[in-house]
Scaffold this motif. Structure first.
Motif, short mmCIF file in Angstrom:
data_model
loop_
_atom_site.label_atom_id
_atom_site.label_comp_id
_atom_site.label_asym_id
_atom_site.label_seq_id
_atom_site.Cartn_x
_atom_site.Cartn_y
_atom_site.Cartn_z
N GLY A 69 34.07 20.82 34.35
CA GLY A 69 32.62 21.27 33.81
C GLY A 69 32.44 22.77 34.27
N GLY A 70 31.72 23.52 33.43
CA GLY A 70 31.52 25.01 33.75
C GLY A 70 31.45 25.68 32.72
N SER A 71 30.23 25.87 31.87
CA SER A 71 30.06 26.66 30.76
C SER A 71 31.11 26.14 29.66
CB SER A 71 30.25 28.23 31.09
OG SER A 71 29.44 28.64 32.08
N VAL A 72 31.24 24.96 29.47
CA VAL A 72 32.17 24.51 28.23
C VAL A 72 31.27 24.83 27.04
CG1 VAL A 72 33.44 22.49 27.31
CG2 VAL A 72 33.33 22.94 29.75
N LYS A 73 31.92 25.56 26.00
CA LYS A 73 31.29 25.63 24.81
C LYS A 73 32.46 25.25 23.68
CE LYS A 73 30.31 30.29 26.50
NZ LYS A 73 30.87 30.19 27.56
N ALA A 103 34.93 16.61 29.27
CA ALA A 103 34.08 17.60 29.86
C ALA A 103 32.75 17.25 30.30
CB ALA A 103 34.05 18.48 28.72
N LEU A 104 32.27 17.81 31.29
CA LEU A 104 30.76 17.68 31.69
C LEU A 104 30.18 18.85 31.21
CD1 LEU A 104 28.44 16.05 32.77
CD2 LEU A 104 29.11 16.72 35.18
N VAL A 105 29.35 18.62 30.54
CA VAL A 105 28.55 19.72 29.73
C VAL A 105 27.25 20.03 29.75
CG1 VAL A 105 28.14 20.76 27.46
CG2 VAL A 105 30.34 19.27 27.78
N GLY A 106 26.71 21.11 30.12
CA GLY A 106 25.52 21.24 30.72
C GLY A 106 24.68 21.88 29.42
N GLY A 107 24.42 23.22 29.21
CA GLY A 107 23.94 24.18 28.16
C GLY A 107 24.34 23.96 26.87
N TRP A 121 30.75 28.61 40.72
CA TRP A 121 30.59 29.77 40.11
C TRP A 121 30.83 29.77 38.34
CZ3 TRP A 121 35.17 30.56 37.21
CH2 TRP A 121 36.29 30.01 37.71
N ALA A 122 31.03 28.62 37.81
CA ALA A 122 31.15 28.45 36.54
C ALA A 122 30.16 27.69 35.77
CB ALA A 122 32.51 27.92 35.93
N ILE A 123 29.31 27.23 36.55
CA ILE A 123 28.02 26.26 36.09
C ILE A 123 26.91 27.09 35.43
CG2 ILE A 123 26.51 24.52 36.35
CD1 ILE A 123 28.63 23.35 38.28
N GLY A 124 26.76 27.12 34.48
CA GLY A 124 25.46 27.88 33.82
C GLY A 124 25.60 29.29 33.91
N THR A 125 26.65 30.03 34.01
CA THR A 125 27.00 31.47 34.26
C THR A 125 27.58 31.98 33.16
OG1 THR A 125 29.18 30.94 35.15
CG2 THR A 125 27.36 31.23 36.87
N GLY A 162 26.45 13.72 43.22
CA GLY A 162 27.01 15.02 43.94
C GLY A 162 27.09 16.39 42.84
N HIS A 163 26.26 16.39 42.08
CA HIS A 163 26.15 17.44 41.17
C HIS A 163 25.95 18.65 42.07
CE1 HIS A 163 25.17 20.63 38.21
NE2 HIS A 163 25.64 19.95 37.53
N SER A 164 26.35 19.75 41.88
CA SER A 164 26.47 21.05 42.77
C SER A 164 24.87 21.39 42.64
CB SER A 164 27.13 22.10 42.37
OG SER A 164 26.93 22.71 41.03
N GLY A 221 27.17 14.73 28.44
CA GLY A 221 25.80 16.11 28.22
C GLY A 221 24.96 15.65 29.59
N ASN A 222 25.26 16.59 30.41
CA ASN A 222 24.03 16.66 31.51
C ASN A 222 22.96 17.50 30.86
OD1 ASN A 222 22.56 16.93 33.78
ND2 ASN A 222 24.03 18.22 35.05
N TRP A 223 21.66 16.98 30.61
CA TRP A 223 20.50 17.63 30.07
C TRP A 223 19.71 18.33 31.06
CZ3 TRP A 223 18.29 13.83 25.88
CH2 TRP A 223 19.29 13.69 24.98
N LYS A 224 19.99 17.87 32.38
CA LYS A 224 19.31 18.46 33.49
C LYS A 224 17.68 18.47 33.38
CE LYS A 224 23.12 21.71 34.15
NZ LYS A 224 23.46 22.98 34.69
N MET A 225 16.77 19.28 33.65
CA MET A 225 15.47 19.01 33.65
C MET A 225 14.90 19.80 32.20
SD MET A 225 12.44 19.33 36.56
CE MET A 225 12.30 21.19 36.47
C1 PEP Z 1 26.81 21.20 34.44
O1 PEP Z 1 25.56 21.27 35.03
O2 PEP Z 1 27.45 20.32 34.79
C2 PEP Z 1 27.32 22.20 33.55
C3 PEP Z 1 28.62 22.13 33.67
O3 PEP Z 1 26.68 23.24 33.13
P1 PEP Z 1 26.88 24.33 32.10
O4 PEP Z 1 27.68 23.52 31.11
O5 PEP Z 1 25.69 24.59 31.66
O6 PEP Z 1 27.85 25.43 32.89
#
Ligand code: PEP
Length: 254
Positions: free
Chosen positions: A213-217, A233-237, A172-176, A96-98, A10-14
């Motif tokens: 990783g990229g909008s995994v839910k 999975a690398l999961v953001g949101g 294109w899939a990150i946070g979109t 190297g996160h995008s 889980g990447n919590w970002k800021m």
């Molecule tokens: C991420 O930032 O690594 C990521 C995958 O974000 P999200 O799950 O929100 O698309």
């Protein structure tokens, strides 16, 4: 999922203030049975790492950093070195996160230095690679992936490569809210594993975890996570809520 134990990161970002971060960690710890056949890790903002290590000291949930410097110490204002992370009990770091590549202008050479130094210092890096939408539309996905991965691993000793987890994250899939289809993701994961096989041998490459990783839910995790070369999975949101993050971890199992 074969020999590779699934890994949900889980990447919590800021995001979150310290009390919210602590609440989330407690809820995750309470909800995650460490006996489950899956590894999970959280990557909080650096300022919370010390609290996170303390709070999760009796948990199987691992703690990682979102970024790391390529030097051990010195005049690098604002940076944190692998030695400092290890000193704090943190052994994982995203490299190297995008968002680091695009917003903070990290290039392939910097990412290579970070990866080599993190490995020199004994960290377990999670290396992110992924193409933009225009690169995909131009049919350049595989070329971009091969360029990013080969530059990242330049001069990395072969025997250290299996210590790296690779995360394929199409930009294109990150946070979109747009997710790669399981077939699109699997195709790129296979390319990554083949590349790893050519540099460190098929046997070793078969042990390396490649995360998507990229909008995994919770709704799309199962199908993605059951592709043959997708090992987690690398999961953001969706990592900011215990329910959704744990549901994704569960999806890796069944
Ligand atoms: C991420 O930032 O690594 C990521 C995958 O974000 P999200 O799950 O929100 O698309």
């Amino acid at each position: 999922m074969g020999v590779r134990r699934p890994f949900i990161a889980g990447n919590w970002k800021m995001n979150m203030l310290s009390s919210q971060a602590a609440d989330l960690m407690r809820t995750l710890d309470h909800g995650f049975s460490g006996e489950d056949d899956v590894d999970i890790a959280v990557f909080p903002p650096a300022i919370y790492l010390r609290d996170a290590v303390k709070l999760l000291s009796n948990s199987t949930i691992q703690v990682g950093a979102q970024n790391v410097c390529w030097e051990r110490n010195g005049a690098f204002t604002g940076e944190i070195s692998p030695a400092m992370l290890k000193d704090m009990g943190v052994h994982l770091a995203i490299i190297g996160h995008s968002e680091r590549r695009t917003i903070f202008l990290e290039d392939d050479a910097m990412i290579n230095r970070k990866l080599r130094h993190a490995l020199d210092e004994g960290l377990m890096p999670v290396l992110c690679i992924g193409e933009t939408l225009s690169e995909r539309n131009a049919g350049k996905t595989e070329a971009v992936i091969e360029r990013q991965i080969s530059k990242a691993f330049t001069d990395v000793p072969r025997d250290r490569i299996p210590r790296v987890t690779v995360a394929y994250e199409p930009v294109w899939a990150i946070g979109t809210g747009k997710t790669a289809t399981p077939e699109q993701a699997q195709q790129v994961h296979r390319v990554i594993r083949e590349w790893l096989g050519t540099v460190c041998g098929e046997g070793k490459a078969a042990t390396i975890r490649i995360l998507y990783g990229g909008s995994v839910k919770p709704e799309n995790a199962r199908e993605l996570l059951h592709q043959p070369d997708i090992d987690g999975a690398l999961v953001g949101g969706a990592s900011l809520k215990a329910d959704s993050f744990l549901a994704i971890a569960e999806a890796a199992l069944y």
